[in-house]
Design a protein around this motif. Structure first.
Motif, PDB file in Angstrom:
ATOM      1  N   CYS A   1      16.437  40.471  10.264  1.00  0.00           N
ATOM      2  CA  CYS A   1      15.975  41.747   9.680  1.00  0.00           C
ATOM      3  C   CYS A   1      14.886  42.396  10.541  1.00  0.00           C
ATOM      4  O   CYS A   1      13.699  42.079  10.412  1.00  0.00           O
ATOM      5  CB  CYS A   1      15.450  41.518   8.264  1.00  0.00           C
ATOM      6  SG  CYS A   1      16.730  41.099   7.069  1.00  0.00           S
ATOM      7  N   SER A   2      15.279  43.303  11.414  1.00  0.00           N
ATOM      8  CA  SER A   2      14.300  44.046  12.223  1.00  0.00           C
ATOM      9  C   SER A   2      13.579  45.070  11.340  1.00  0.00           C
ATOM     10  O   SER A   2      14.162  45.593  10.375  1.00  0.00           O
ATOM     11  CB  SER A   2      15.006  44.777  13.362  1.00  0.00           C
ATOM     12  OG  SER A   2      15.704  43.859  14.175  1.00  0.00           O
TER      13      SER A   2
ATOM     14  N   GLY B   1      15.213  48.365  10.103  1.00  0.00           N
ATOM     15  CA  GLY B   1      16.529  48.284  10.725  1.00  0.00           C
ATOM     16  C   GLY B   1      17.685  48.311   9.737  1.00  0.00           C
ATOM     17  O   GLY B   1      17.507  48.513   8.532  1.00  0.00           O
ATOM     18  N   THR B   2      18.878  48.080  10.280  1.00  0.00           N
ATOM     19  CA  THR B   2      20.096  48.141   9.478  1.00  0.00           C
ATOM     20  C   THR B   2      20.223  46.960   8.514  1.00  0.00           C
ATOM     21  O   THR B   2      20.662  47.116   7.369  1.00  0.00           O
ATOM     22  CB  THR B   2      21.331  48.165  10.390  1.00  0.00           C
ATOM     23  OG1 THR B   2      21.286  47.026  11.262  1.00  0.00           O
ATOM     24  CG2 THR B   2      21.357  49.435  11.231  1.00  0.00           C
ATOM     25  N   THR B   3      19.831  45.771   8.976  1.00  0.00           N
ATOM     26  CA  THR B   3      20.022  44.581   8.149  1.00  0.00           C
ATOM     27  C   THR B   3      19.112  44.582   6.930  1.00  0.00           C
ATOM     28  O   THR B   3      19.555  44.247   5.815  1.00  0.00           O
ATOM     29  CB  THR B   3      19.770  43.304   8.976  1.00  0.00           C
ATOM     30  OG1 THR B   3      20.560  43.345  10.159  1.00  0.00           O
ATOM     31  CG2 THR B   3      20.147  42.072   8.172  1.00  0.00           C
TER      32      THR B   3
ATOM     33  N   GLU C   1      18.068  47.097   5.419  1.00  0.00           N
ATOM     34  CA  GLU C   1      18.622  48.104   4.517  1.00  0.00           C
ATOM     35  C   GLU C   1      19.717  47.474   3.648  1.00  0.00           C
ATOM     36  O   GLU C   1      19.792  47.705   2.436  1.00  0.00           O
ATOM     37  CB  GLU C   1      19.190  49.274   5.318  1.00  0.00           C
ATOM     38  CG  GLU C   1      19.455  50.525   4.502  1.00  0.00           C
ATOM     39  CD  GLU C   1      18.181  51.186   4.004  1.00  0.00           C
ATOM     40  OE1 GLU C   1      18.209  51.756   2.896  1.00  0.00           O
ATOM     41  OE2 GLU C   1      17.146  51.114   4.704  1.00  0.00           O
ATOM     42  N   ALA C   2      20.568  46.663   4.287  1.00  0.00           N
ATOM     43  CA  ALA C   2      21.629  45.980   3.547  1.00  0.00           C
ATOM     44  C   ALA C   2      21.050  44.951   2.577  1.00  0.00           C
ATOM     45  O   ALA C   2      21.488  44.839   1.427  1.00  0.00           O
ATOM     46  CB  ALA C   2      22.586  45.293   4.523  1.00  0.00           C
TER      47      ALA C   2
ATOM     48  N   ALA D   1      35.406  50.407   6.797  1.00  0.00           N
ATOM     49  CA  ALA D   1      34.771  50.937   8.004  1.00  0.00           C
ATOM     50  C   ALA D   1      35.790  51.273   9.091  1.00  0.00           C
ATOM     51  O   ALA D   1      35.434  51.873  10.108  1.00  0.00           O
ATOM     52  CB  ALA D   1      33.758  49.933   8.536  1.00  0.00           C
TER      53      ALA D   1
ATOM     54  N   SER E   1      19.658  46.601  -0.467  1.00  0.00           N
ATOM     55  CA  SER E   1      20.730  47.023  -1.367  1.00  0.00           C
ATOM     56  C   SER E   1      21.256  45.843  -2.183  1.00  0.00           C
ATOM     57  O   SER E   1      21.519  45.971  -3.388  1.00  0.00           O
ATOM     58  CB  SER E   1      21.868  47.665  -0.561  1.00  0.00           C
ATOM     59  OG  SER E   1      22.928  48.037  -1.411  1.00  0.00           O
TER      60      SER E   1
END
Length: 264
Positions: free
Chosen positions: A227-228, A231-233, A235-236, A190, A239
């Motif tokens: 984990c909203s 949201g982003t979390t 999504e992770a 990143a 995965s």
């Protein structure tokens, strides 16, 4: 209490240092490496013993902190020492079962333990099984107090759990480090510097564990809180689930457990 140590390697040395700096017990240590022994005796004011017989003579509790391959020779030296039957022994040798000690020394008082690497920074976890000590309440309490000096400890009622805990405690630093390394790689990808990436991950892992321990919150509840919706979390997390993250860990631990029990 007089406590003896046979061997002062990485784990043995960590236990010696923890007990020496947090208690008033008198410690006697024997190690074939006299330079290491003398250094330890000088720095931590422990008594350097000349041989195993001296440890048996002077200590009420004896920690056997040698590698499994050296156990047979140590037990022979103990057996040749007067009064060995009256001592309480603590083994930290991975995979060496109680019967190895009792076959050599008879029905001695023995604690088979499995500490882990974080004991070296007084943050270890020790699983202890007490053999032939059902009525020794005060001694068991004193020993658990010792084990808690280099982390946390629990007592189990069956020897089988000493082998089973290896996948949870003793071996887990390896796969925790793999996760830390992978997360750091992700941070470098990143755009972060490697040094910063590792520091970020280490603090995140440490902080999460500390928060869970201090609040008593269930890991699943904390995961859900982070984990909203959309949201982003999450999504992770999705995965990771697709990649079989949990299943991979559980399967790895089962393989580790089978290896510890001699099944593979």
């Amino acid at each position: 209490m007089n406590i003896g140590f046979i061997g002062s390697g990485n784990m043995g040395g960590a236990i010696i240092k923890a007990v020496a700096t947090q208690s008033s017990h008198t410690l006697y240590v024997y190690d074939k490496d006299t330079a290491k022994l003398n250094s330890l005796a000088s720095e931590y004011s422990v008594n350097a013993a000349g041989n195993i017989a001296e440890i048996v003579e002077k200590a009420q509790v004896i920690f056997i902190c040698v590698k499994p391959v050296a156990i047979a020779a140590v037990l022979q030296d103990i057996k040749n020492s007067p009064g060995y039957e009256m001592r309480t022994y603590v083994s930290i040798a991975a995979g060496v079962k109680v019967n190895v000690f009792t076959d050599a020394l008879g029905e001695i008082q023995l604690v088979r333990t499995m500490p882990n690497l974080p004991a070296m920074v007084k943050e270890g976890f020790t699983v202890a099984y007490f053999h032939n000590m059902s009525e020794k309440y005060e001694m068991k309490a004193a020993l658990m107090e010792l084990f808690n000096m280099f982390g946390k400890a629990i007592c189990v009622d069956s020897e089988k759990y000493v082998d089973k805990c290896i996948s949870v405690t003793s071996s887990s630093p390896a796969y925790i480090c793999m996760m830390i390394e992978a997360m750091a790689d992700g941070a470098v990808k990143a755009g972060f510097a490697r040094k910063d990436a590792i520091e970020m991950v280490l603090q995140s892992v440490y902080g999460t564990a500390k928060y869970l321990m201090e609040t008593g919150m269930h890991p699943a509840a904390l995961k859900d809180a982070v984990c909203s919706p959309a949201g982003t979390t999450i999504e992770a997390v999705a995965s990771l689930e697709e990649s079989g993250f949990r299943a991979s860990l559980i399967n790895a631990m089962e393989r580790c457990e089978k290896k510890a029990e001699g099944k593979i």
